[in-house]
Design an enzyme around this catalytic site. Structure first.
Site, short mmCIF file in Angstrom:
data_model
loop_
_atom_site.label_atom_id
_atom_site.label_comp_id
_atom_site.label_asym_id
_atom_site.label_seq_id
_atom_site.Cartn_x
_atom_site.Cartn_y
_atom_site.Cartn_z
N SER A 191 0.81 -1.22 0.00
CA SER A 191 0.00 0.00 0.00
C SER A 191 0.84 1.27 0.00
O SER A 191 0.48 2.25 -0.65
CB SER A 191 -0.93 0.00 1.22
OG SER A 191 -1.79 -1.11 1.20
N HIS A 237 0.56 4.49 4.51
CA HIS A 237 -0.07 5.11 3.36
C HIS A 237 0.38 6.56 3.19
O HIS A 237 0.75 6.98 2.08
CB HIS A 237 -1.59 5.06 3.52
CG HIS A 237 -2.15 3.68 3.42
ND1 HIS A 237 -3.51 3.41 3.50
CD2 HIS A 237 -1.55 2.48 3.27
CE1 HIS A 237 -3.71 2.10 3.38
NE2 HIS A 237 -2.53 1.52 3.25
#
Length: 286
Positions: A191, A237
């Site tokens: 991610s 993230h």
């Protein structure tokens, strides 16, 4: 095709410059050398020999993208990254004997991001964790996102620069978790790198003066999911997003003169900064 040779040449005296055993009455309209039909290529005016055709091709400048990469629509880096992630998942699932609980495998235990392990000297976890996933759904979502982003960004950035953005973003997400997360929080997944590609996409859209609405919408939606869904590493993230955007800016806005040098310096500078920050964090934990 042209008529033969100069008026002074007797009929049938000329032989092909590439096949001396073949008599020919034809010549290259560019260099004038005798050439048999096999060694001539049709041109806008007359016919050119194979050497003249090769020379002309070598002097034609290839098209370049906004970062100076040679334009190519063929995807290589994106499917290779997807294959590596899938392979890592398959190996961990086989070792664990479970599709859903593949994190029980020895490979997963050795390479997932465990901040306490990084502090103890297991630095590889900052990168290797980006190729591991908790279950098939986690893998599938990240690989779909990687493909969707990669099919646009890899042609725009070129294979090498695309890989640089991906890998440095992956490292950026891992370092963000190490700097600001809990020391015993397990983290894995691509991610951080995927968010880095989102940041790169936004920078590219702004540089090309396109409508950034779609890119901002995708990033905003994913950030909302990162804040609201349980078990998601928000730090990874955000770290990947910021680092990916910064590296992409360094590639895109590098001066045209000596652009390659500036781009290498931008990527190397980002890596050095992340490594130094990780070392500082290790000293603080110690």
């Amino acid at each position: 095709m042209t008529s033969p040779a100069s008026p002074g040449d007797p009929a049938g005296a000329a032989v092909c410059a590439w096949h001396p055993d073949r008599a020919t009455g034809l010549r290259c309209t560019r260099c004038g050398r005798p050439a048999c039909p096999e060694c001539l290529r049709e041109a806008s005016v007359g016919h050119h020999c194979v050497d003249c055709v090769a020379e002309a091709r070598s002097t034609v400048r290839s098209k370049r993208t906004l970062v100076g990469a040679e334009l190519s629509q063929k995807l290589i880096a994106t499917p290779a990254l997807i294959a590596l992630n899938v392979l890592a998942y398959v190996v961990t699932a086989i070792q664990a004997g479970s599709i859903a609980n593949n994190e029980r495998s020895p490979l997963f235990a050795e390479f997932f991001l465990w901040p306490a392990g990084v502090w103890a000297g297991e630095w590889w976890r900052l990168l290797t964790s980006g190729f591991l996933h908790f279950g098939f759904a986690h893998l599938g979502l990240n690989m779909i996102a990687l493909y969707v982003l990669g099919r646009d960004l890899e042609p725009a950035f070129g294979k090498v620069r695309f890989l640089a953005v991906y890998l440095v973003s992956l490292l950026g997400g891992g370092v963000a978790v190490y700097l600001f997360g809990g020391v015993n929080t397990p983290v894995a997944g691509a991610s951080g790198a995927v968010y880095g590609l989102m940041g790169a996409l936004l920078v590219a859209v702004l540089r090309l003066k396109l409508n950034p609405g779609s890119a901002l919408g995708v990033i905003g939606l994913n950030l909302v999911l990162s804040f609201t869904l349980p078990g998601i590493s928000l730090l990874g993230h955000l770290g990947g997003l910021v680092v990916g955007a910064a590296v992409a800016a360094g590639l895109i806005y590098a001066p045209a003169a000596h652009r390659d040098r500036y781009q290498v310096a931008a990527v190397a500078g980002a890596v050095v900064l992340l490594v130094v920050m990780a070392f500082v964090r290790t000293g603080q934990l110690g």
